[in-house]
Design an enzyme around this catalytic site. Sequence first.
Site, short mmCIF file in Angstrom:
data_model
loop_
_atom_site.label_atom_id
_atom_site.label_comp_id
_atom_site.label_asym_id
_atom_site.label_seq_id
_atom_site.Cartn_x
_atom_site.Cartn_y
_atom_site.Cartn_z
N GLY A 302 15.22 62.08 11.40
CA GLY A 302 14.75 60.85 10.84
C GLY A 302 15.03 60.65 9.24
O GLY A 302 16.07 60.87 8.79
N SER A 303 14.13 60.22 8.43
CA SER A 303 14.45 59.98 6.96
C SER A 303 14.83 61.10 6.07
O SER A 303 15.04 60.85 4.93
CB SER A 303 13.25 59.07 6.30
N THR A 304 14.58 62.38 6.55
CA THR A 304 14.63 63.40 5.63
C THR A 304 16.37 63.76 5.33
O THR A 304 16.43 64.43 4.50
CB THR A 304 14.39 64.84 6.65
#
Length: 605
Positions: A302-304
Site C-alpha cells: 500500500g502507501s507505505t
Amino acid sequence: MAFLLGLLSLALLARLGYLQLIQHGYYARQALGNQVQGRKVPPRRGIILDRNGEVVVANRAGFRLILVPEQVDDMAGTLGRLAHSGILKREDQSELVESSRRSQPFEAIPIRTGLSDELIARFAVARHQFTGVDIEGLLLREYPLGAAGAHGLGYVSEVSAEDKERLEPEEYAGISHLGKTGVESSYEDYLRGSAGSERVVTNAHGRPLSRTREREPEPGADLLLAIDRNLQAEAYAAMDSRRGAVVAIDPNDGGVLALVSSPAFDPNDFVVGMDREAFAELSRNIDRPMFNRAVRGAYPPGSTIKPMLAFTALTAGHRDAGHTINCRGSFRLSGSSRLFRDWKREGHGAMNLHDAIAQSCDVYFYQLAREMNVEGLHESLVQFGFGAPTGADLIGEAAGIVPSRAWKRANFSDPAQRRWFPGDTVVAGIGQGYLTVTPLQLAQAVAQLAMRGRRYKPRLVEAIRDPAGGSLVRMPPVQTGTLAPEAVEHWSTVVDSMVAVVHGPLGTARETGAGLDFRIAGKTGTSQVRAMPQDDEEIPEEVEERFRDHSLFVAFAPVHDPVIALAVIVENAGSGSGAAAEVASRLLETYLAGNAPPDLVARAQ
C-alpha cells in the site's frame, strides 16, 4: 517321619536337577543380562537471553519414559499394558512399534516425555511388570514468553523418524530434541552441544545397577539476542490475537528488537509432544497460527512505499520537491476509460511531494509511477531491499515480488496476461497490483530511511557465549546497502514529509501523533485484499471481514537520532491510521520509555 523326610529330600533333589540340567540354558541367558552397556549422556542445551540479559528460553528438569527394545520380549504386549494403565497414549502404540524396528536394539527409545508426578507414581507401582521400561531424568526446554516468542525464538520437539534419516547418527546420538523453527533451528549447531558417554551395569530386567562416566557431555553455547523481551511481549499483546505481524529493528545495526506473528501457538506444547488431535486442530485453524507472517507473509505494501518512491523520484530527476499537481480524486491514462480513484473521492486539490506523502495522495503517485515507468519503479524498490530475502538469521524467509516486464513474462502462461500494461505500472505506484513485501522487508526499508540510506542485514542473534569460559563471540553488523548518502536535502524532504504524516495538521496519522510526547516519522498504508469494481460504493463494515483492507503503518523514532524502526500489519483491519498506527504508537512509547536518547528525554520533560 523318616518316610516323609525322604520324600521331601527326593523332591528337593528333583528340583535341583531340573534347575541345573533342564533349565541351565535359560538361567545362563538370564545371567548374561547382567551386562555392561555403553550409553550416551545428553548435553545441556544452550539457553537464550534477550539484549538485557533476561532469559527467554530456558531448561527445566523433567522426566521421560524410555524403552530398550532388546530387553522387551513382547513389544506390542508391553505397550498395550502401558496404554491400559494410562501411562501411554493408545494412539502412540503403532508408531512406537515402528520406531523400535528402525532403531538399534540397544538404543533407548523415548515413549513419553514430560511425565507428571501422578504418572511417575503410577508407573512405580507397576514397574515390575514392564521389563526393559524405565524412567530417566532430562532437561526439557521452557519458553517463558509462550506464544509471544513462538515464531522468532522457535521451538524444539523430539527427534522424529524423518529427522533420523537425514541427520548424522553420531552427531545426535543421545540427543532427544531438535530445533524445528526460529532461532532454535537456525542456531541448532551451536545450541545442542555434544553428548558424553558412560558405562552402565544393568541387571536382567535392564535396571541400572551402577554407572561409570567415560566422557563428560559438552553443553551447548548460549545465545544473546537483539530482541527486547518486554517489547516482544508488548507487541504480541498489542496485536490482541488479530491476524498480522510486527517487526521492530534497531536501524543502527540491524538488530531485531521484536518479531511477532499473530495469532501464534504455545511452543511449550511441542516440547513434551503434542497429540495428533491437538496438532491437527492447530494445523486446520483458519487463522494459521503456525504460519510465520513476519518473515513469510507476502502483502501489498500500500502507501507505505510512497516515501521510498518519492526519494528515488527526487534523486533521479523525475520530480522536484516543489512540483505541484491538482488532485481531483481520480486519474485516467490517456486513451483509457478506466478510472484510478484516490482514497479521498473529492480529491486533495493542489499537492506537492511533501503534501502528497503527508496526506497520502494516490493521484500524485499514479502520475509519478507513469512517469517513472515500470523500470524506474522496479529499480527504486530493489534499492530499498524489496524483491529479495533480507538475509536474516531465520530459515524460510520469503522474497516477496517486485514486478517487472520480465517477471510477468516468466510467471504467466497465457499470452494475453504476459504483457505488461500501463495500468500495472499505475497501481504499483501506490503499492498494489502484483507488488508484495514481507513485514521484515518493510521494517528493513524503513530502517534504511531512518539511517538516510544505510541498510543493515536484520539479525536476531548478537552474540554467542561459550558455556565453559563465558567468553563472547560477537556477531558484527553487516551493511548490505548504501543509498545516496550525499543527497542530504532529498533525505530531509522525505523524512520531513513522514513527520508531517503523524504531526502535521492534515497528516493521515495526526490523531496518533496528538497523543505522543515525542516526534516520529511514519507512514500509513491501506492495501486491498481484492480488486474492487469501478463504481464500488461498498460500506467497509458491510464487507465480509476477510475481504476488508489490510491496515499498515511504518515508523522510526526519534526522528534525528533513531533507535527503533518498525512495521506493523493488521490484516483486514481497514485504514492504516487506525489499528496498525495504534499498535505502532503503543510499541514506540514502550520502547522509548527506557531507550530514548538523553536529549529526547530532556525535551519530553
